[in-house]
Write a protein that holds these residues in place. Structure first.
Motif, PDB file in Angstrom:
ATOM      1  N   UNK A  38       0.829  -1.202   0.000  1.00 50.74           N
ATOM      2  CA  UNK A  38       0.000   0.000   0.000  1.00 50.74           C
ATOM      3  C   UNK A  38       0.868   1.259   0.000  1.00 50.74           C
ATOM      4  N   UNK A  39       1.919   1.245   0.820  1.00 53.69           N
ATOM      5  CA  UNK A  39       2.828   2.392   0.891  1.00 53.69           C
ATOM      6  C   UNK A  39       3.561   2.592  -0.430  1.00 53.69           C
ATOM      7  N   UNK A  40       3.962   1.471  -1.057  1.00 58.90           N
ATOM      8  CA  UNK A  40       4.655   1.556  -2.342  1.00 58.90           C
ATOM      9  C   UNK A  40       3.750   2.138  -3.422  1.00 58.90           C
ATOM     10  N   UNK A  41       2.479   1.708  -3.408  1.00 55.15           N
ATOM     11  CA  UNK A  41       1.519   2.242  -4.378  1.00 55.15           C
ATOM     12  C   UNK A  41       1.286   3.725  -4.152  1.00 55.15           C
ATOM     13  N   UNK A  42       1.180   4.115  -2.887  1.00 52.64           N
ATOM     14  CA  UNK A  42       0.983   5.526  -2.545  1.00 52.64           C
ATOM     15  C   UNK A  42       2.198   6.352  -2.964  1.00 52.64           C
ATOM     16  N   UNK A  43       3.379   5.795  -2.725  1.00 56.49           N
ATOM     17  CA  UNK A  43       4.610   6.488  -3.091  1.00 56.49           C
ATOM     18  C   UNK A  43       4.705   6.647  -4.604  1.00 56.49           C
ATOM     19  N   UNK A  44       4.369   5.585  -5.356  1.00 63.01           N
ATOM     20  CA  UNK A  44       4.397   5.657  -6.821  1.00 63.01           C
ATOM     21  C   UNK A  44       3.407   6.703  -7.332  1.00 63.01           C
ATOM     22  N   UNK A  45       2.232   6.766  -6.707  1.00 58.60           N
ATOM     23  CA  UNK A  45       1.218   7.740  -7.104  1.00 58.60           C
ATOM     24  C   UNK A  45       1.733   9.167  -6.874  1.00 58.60           C
ATOM     25  N   UNK A  46       2.395   9.374  -5.739  1.00 56.85           N
ATOM     26  CA  UNK A  46       2.971  10.682  -5.431  1.00 56.85           C
ATOM     27  C   UNK A  46       4.011  11.053  -6.491  1.00 56.85           C
ATOM     28  N   UNK A  47       4.891  10.092  -6.825  1.00 56.85           N
ATOM     29  CA  UNK A  47       5.938  10.328  -7.806  1.00 56.85           C
ATOM     30  C   UNK A  47       5.359  10.669  -9.174  1.00 56.85           C
ATOM     31  N   UNK A  48       4.322   9.938  -9.580  1.00 56.47           N
ATOM     32  CA  UNK A  48       3.718  10.148 -10.905  1.00 56.47           C
ATOM     33  C   UNK A  48       3.077  11.533 -10.987  1.00 56.47           C
ATOM     34  N   UNK A  49       2.304  11.905  -9.955  1.00 57.93           N
ATOM     35  CA  UNK A  49       1.658  13.225  -9.942  1.00 57.93           C
ATOM     36  C   UNK A  49       2.689  14.346  -9.938  1.00 57.93           C
ATOM     37  N   UNK A  50       3.738  14.168  -9.141  1.00 53.91           N
ATOM     38  CA  UNK A  50       4.785  15.170  -9.058  1.00 53.91           C
ATOM     39  C   UNK A  50       5.533  15.285 -10.379  1.00 53.91           C
ATOM     40  N   UNK A  51       5.777  14.148 -11.006  1.00 53.69           N
ATOM     41  CA  UNK A  51       6.500  14.148 -12.273  1.00 53.69           C
ATOM     42  C   UNK A  51       5.714  14.899 -13.352  1.00 53.69           C
ATOM     43  N   UNK A  52       4.405  14.703 -13.385  1.00 49.32           N
ATOM     44  CA  UNK A  52       3.554  15.411 -14.349  1.00 49.32           C
ATOM     45  C   UNK A  52       3.614  16.923 -14.116  1.00 49.32           C
ATOM     46  N   UNK A  53       3.583  17.313 -12.849  1.00 53.70           N
ATOM     47  CA  UNK A  53       3.655  18.732 -12.507  1.00 53.70           C
ATOM     48  C   UNK A  53       5.003  19.328 -12.919  1.00 53.70           C
ATOM     49  N   UNK A  54       6.063  18.585 -12.690  1.00 53.85           N
ATOM     50  CA  UNK A  54       7.404  19.052 -13.049  1.00 53.85           C
ATOM     51  C   UNK A  54       7.566  19.191 -14.557  1.00 53.85           C
ATOM     52  N   UNK A  55       7.024  18.259 -15.313  1.00 52.40           N
ATOM     53  CA  UNK A  55       7.102  18.333 -16.780  1.00 52.40           C
ATOM     54  C   UNK A  55       6.367  19.583 -17.280  1.00 52.40           C
ATOM     55  N   UNK A  56       5.223  19.882 -16.659  1.00 51.07           N
ATOM     56  CA  UNK A  56       4.477  21.097 -17.009  1.00 51.07           C
ATOM     57  C   UNK A  56       5.307  22.340 -16.702  1.00 51.07           C
ATOM     58  N   UNK A  57       5.930  22.361 -15.529  1.00 48.40           N
ATOM     59  CA  UNK A  57       6.757  23.504 -15.131  1.00 48.40           C
ATOM     60  C   UNK A  57       7.967  23.676 -16.036  1.00 48.40           C
ATOM     61  N   UNK A  58       8.514  22.573 -16.508  1.00 46.84           N
ATOM     62  CA  UNK A  58       9.685  22.654 -17.386  1.00 46.84           C
ATOM     63  C   UNK A  58       9.317  23.373 -18.687  1.00 46.84           C
ATOM     64  N   UNK A  59       8.132  23.088 -19.201  1.00 48.53           N
ATOM     65  CA  UNK A  59       7.669  23.780 -20.412  1.00 48.53           C
ATOM     66  C   UNK A  59       7.394  25.262 -20.123  1.00 48.53           C
ATOM     67  N   UNK A  60       6.772  25.522 -18.971  1.00 49.25           N
ATOM     68  CA  UNK A  60       6.454  26.908 -18.604  1.00 49.25           C
ATOM     69  C   UNK A  60       7.706  27.745 -18.376  1.00 49.25           C
TER      70      UNK A  60
END
Length: 236
Positions: A38-60
């Motif tokens: 459960x913790x691993x799934x939660x951690x992966x979800x956090x990483x995925x959401x954060x990664x999407x946000x970072x990719x958006x910021x990189x373009x901005x």
């Protein structure tokens, strides 16, 4: 006979206890494994959401760097026009002076804020990644503060002075139907504008703030790339 029965019951009872202990241990282990999963799934979800946000910021941030670099050139040119008469300015020079718009730069921070301000940060194992996230958020907040300052200079200082000296008649296209207003309307006074001390100070203030915002944008670009690299390693 009684002794043998007692030993038999004792062994049976001991066996039952051992079985119970084993069953509890297995259940406990399964529960631990489920928590880890459960913790691993939660951690992966956090990483995925954060990664999407970072990719958006990189373009901005790429767009921010391009636009602020161009705006700095325009502001420096405006300062070089100081001392000139309006008749000495080209149309492109006047257009550059009038164009005071400052684009909206909405760097994303909802995911990273959610991580830092909640218990989600504790689900991340990497101490290095935690430090990078905290440092990144601090730079985003600094950028937003600087961005607010730039926009305040434009709205509260430069714009009011421009409105006193520049006529929107200049923006009308060359068309016979506008000839009357162009002849009789009060025109722009670029000479007075460029000689205005408050205007000069406001342009310098905006130039310095924009340079600082550009420097922060470059730092954020570097930190964004570093964070993306670390996240990809964690996800893989």
């Amino acid at each position: 006979m009684g002794t043998r029965k007692f030993k038999s019951y004792a062994l049976y009872a001991l066996g039952e206890i051992v079985l119970i202990v084993i069953a509890v241990s297995i259940a406990w282990k399964i529960n631990d494994l489920n928590d880890i999963r459960k913790n691993n799934l939660e951690e992966d979800k956090i990483y995925i959401n954060l990664n999407e946000e970072l990719e958006t910021n990189l373009r901005l941030v790429k767009r921010i760097i391009e636009e602020d670099s161009q705006k700095i050139i325009c502001l420096e040119n405006t300062l070089n026009y100081v001392g000139r008469r309006g008749t000495e300015l080209s149309k492109s020079a006047k257009d550059s002076i009038i164009n005071i718009a400052d684009p909206a730069f909405e760097l994303q921070d909802s995911s990273i804020n959610s991580i830092v301000s909640t218990s989600k940060l504790e689900t991340i194992d990497s101490a290095k990644l935690k430090d990078l996230i905290a440092s990144y958020l601090a730079k985003i907040e600094l950028f937003k503060s600087e961005d607010t300052q730039v926009k305040a200079i434009v709205s509260n200082k430069i714009k009011p002075i421009l409105e006193k000296h520049i006529s929107l008649v200049d923006l009308l296209p060359d068309n016979i139907k506008y000839n009357h207003v162009k002849v009789y309307a009060v025109g722009s006074n670029y000479s007075a504008l460029l000689a205005n001390k408050e205007y000069q100070n406001s342009i310098i203030d905006r130039l310095l703030r924009t340079q600082h915002r550009l420097a922060l944008a470059r730092i954020i670009r570097s930190k964004t790339k570093t964070l993306i690299s670390h996240l990809n390693r964690e996800l893989n």
